[in-house]
Design a protein around this motif. Sequence first.
Motif, PDB file in Angstrom:
ATOM      1  N   PRO A 137       9.328   4.389  -1.160  1.00  0.00           N
ATOM      2  CA  PRO A 137       9.517   5.265   0.007  1.00  0.00           C
ATOM      3  C   PRO A 137      10.469   4.657   1.041  1.00  0.00           C
ATOM      4  O   PRO A 137      10.498   3.441   1.233  1.00  0.00           O
ATOM      5  N   ARG A 138      11.268   5.518   1.675  1.00  0.00           N
ATOM      6  CA  ARG A 138      12.164   5.110   2.767  1.00  0.00           C
ATOM      7  C   ARG A 138      11.656   5.762   4.056  1.00  0.00           C
ATOM      8  O   ARG A 138      11.341   6.956   4.085  1.00  0.00           O
ATOM      9  N   PHE A 139      11.549   4.946   5.099  1.00  0.00           N
ATOM     10  CA  PHE A 139      10.974   5.443   6.348  1.00  0.00           C
ATOM     11  C   PHE A 139      11.962   5.266   7.506  1.00  0.00           C
ATOM     12  O   PHE A 139      12.836   4.406   7.464  1.00  0.00           O
ATOM     13  N   GLU A 190       0.820  -1.202   0.000  1.00  0.00           N
ATOM     14  CA  GLU A 190       0.000   0.000   0.000  1.00  0.00           C
ATOM     15  C   GLU A 190       0.860   1.260   0.000  1.00  0.00           C
ATOM     16  O   GLU A 190       0.498   2.278  -0.593  1.00  0.00           O
ATOM     17  N   ASP A 191       2.037   1.204   0.675  1.00  0.00           N
ATOM     18  CA  ASP A 191       2.936   2.360   0.671  1.00  0.00           C
ATOM     19  C   ASP A 191       3.512   2.601  -0.721  1.00  0.00           C
ATOM     20  O   ASP A 191       3.702   3.750  -1.137  1.00  0.00           O
ATOM     21  N   ILE A 192       3.789   1.515  -1.440  1.00  0.00           N
ATOM     22  CA  ILE A 192       4.282   1.673  -2.817  1.00  0.00           C
ATOM     23  C   ILE A 192       3.204   2.315  -3.674  1.00  0.00           C
ATOM     24  O   ILE A 192       3.469   3.246  -4.452  1.00  0.00           O
ATOM     25  N   LYS A 193       1.964   1.840  -3.543  1.00  0.00           N
ATOM     26  CA  LYS A 193       0.861   2.399  -4.330  1.00  0.00           C
ATOM     27  C   LYS A 193       0.625   3.871  -3.984  1.00  0.00           C
ATOM     28  O   LYS A 193       0.349   4.692  -4.858  1.00  0.00           O
ATOM     29  N   LYS A 194       0.733   4.182  -2.700  1.00  0.00           N
ATOM     30  CA  LYS A 194       0.450   5.542  -2.247  1.00  0.00           C
ATOM     31  C   LYS A 194       1.400   6.555  -2.881  1.00  0.00           C
ATOM     32  O   LYS A 194       1.033   7.694  -3.164  1.00  0.00           O
ATOM     33  N   HIS A 195       2.639   6.120  -3.121  1.00  0.00           N
ATOM     34  CA  HIS A 195       3.637   7.030  -3.699  1.00  0.00           C
ATOM     35  C   HIS A 195       3.809   6.821  -5.214  1.00  0.00           C
ATOM     36  O   HIS A 195       4.651   7.456  -5.831  1.00  0.00           O
TER      37      HIS A 195
END
Length: 635
Positions: free
Chosen positions: A132-134, A109-114
């Motif tokens: 993304p890197r967190f 979902e984080d990949i899709k969000k960005h």
Amino acid sequence: MKKLLIILVTLFCSFSAIAQDYKTHKVKEGETIEQIAKQYLVTPFDIFALNPDAKKELKSDMILIIPTSGVKNDEILEDKKELIGYKTHKVKRKETLFSISQKYAVEIEDIKKHNTNLYSENLRKGDKLKIPRFKTIVNKVSLNNTIKKYKVQPKEGKWRVAYKFGITVPELEALNPNINEVLQPGDELNVPNISNNEEKAVDDEFNYYTVLKSEGYMALNRKLGVTQDQLETLNPELKEGGLKLGMVLKVPGNIKTTNVVIDVANTNLSSNLKNLSPKRIALMLPFGLNKVDVDSVQEAKKMMRTNGLLSVSLDFHTGVLMALDSAKQLGISTNLKVIDTKNQIAEISKILEANDFSEYDAVIGPLMPTSLERVASKLKRDNVPVISPLTMPTNLYDNVFQTIPSDDLLEQAIIKYVKKDSLPKHIVIISDSKHKAISDRLKSEFPLAKQIQSRKNKKGQEAYFMYQTDLENVFQTGTNIVFLETDNEGLASNVISMINGFNMNDKEIILMTTNKNKAFDGKEISNYHLSNLKFHYPSVNKTIAVESRNSFVTKYMNEYNVSPNKYAVRGFDLTLDLLLRLASEDDLYKASSSDIETEYIENKFRYSKKMFGGYYNEAVYIVKYDDLTIVEAKL
């Protein structure tokens, strides 16, 4: 002076925030209003109330005024992810979102969000993704007040719920990863915790439309016939944020918002060929050659005459081969793999286990929906397009191309055709009780039309006939259009014969139907009557006149000593269109936007993408009987 004013305003806001027991928050890159609300135990609505500019655009380094939370719920420890940057990843063959998420230890979902295009597009080889890197921070937060539970009401679907809470359909799905495709009353969903008076009601006097990928105001005007000013009047939020994928728009009530049939100029793909690498195509057909006695010519011929699937498969295959030859003359070479499915699911499973289709440009078939479903489901992970050539797919997966227009599109096409003719006309709708629903839909489209139902017997059962007196004084001087909606041959024969008798010099009667089924081909139906009534109906294809002797017909007759039937022509048209599209773009998906309409011998193709699914052909012909010949009807 300008700097002094800014300082004074800032100081005033700061003192006000302290006096009111408010806090301030400096927005970090990548932060969302929901994340900020969680951090301070307030709702997004609370923040927007004090920071109206944030509703338009949440910018990095923006200073927000945050009210003190009145929430008394228990705190829980939660790991908070803070975005610190991105890595770039180029998608390789056979990679999936799952494998990429595992490689970089991030959520899908984080990949899709960005990479928001992934909400509506498939992952493709060569795509460049922002990963993304967190960094992780442990916070005492609560989720209870930033989202709330909502019970789905009767008749509510995804778009209704999304509209009600001011979010897009993809955003609703992101809040509810396990959401059902079809919502049921009582389903519990996560929704934004906005104030009750901020919820938007669905007004039944209007229609609603979900914005598709890459649709702008011009595309919506062409598709729906509504201007940007009209949309902004009905949807004031457009003035601030513009159009977004999955946004639900309120539109005027007289606008049809599903499967809209539009006119598009034909595209000549052969003039824009730029990808001439050899194409790998698999053709899956139910030949059932294991049942054919190849040692006996007589038995083989008998099998071809009696086995419908074998006959259709052979004819379709001949058309495919001719399309490959035509494409080759344009510089497109093809590696074709022909596979006999034997019309057995077990055989399909063996084929999928024994072959690697990941590098294929497309798979045509299988013919039967159940078999196609198995193939499409398996090849979906490799994003291989699967073409349904002659039947309607059971499920329109992201990688499926439905080449047969739906019944809804056929119905809309004939209605649009009638409305396009501005000349005065009187409309009569004749149907049996089984087809009352379509009769009522036609009545809603043509309010002045007269509805007539077939007779019933003494027991109140459908009798499928009418008396001549039922139609006396119905037809008026001038043009009369009769919609006949039935699949009963007896009623069709009865009505067609009678209205042909009313077709006089001062009363022209034109027969139409939204669904030309077998009832209109019955033995008791006179082709002379159909021709006299200029019978019109929507069709997937038009019929080519053999005497036209175009290059395809001539070549086919020279090759096979017989004129091509509709299956051979379909095989040619569909395959040539597929190869030209593949040669005009990097892949079939990019070559199948809704503004591209192609037409060949008897078939045309214009694909539209389902919001969360595959592609369907929305190109429809209107044909008519003219002097005992079926031709394309044009106004």
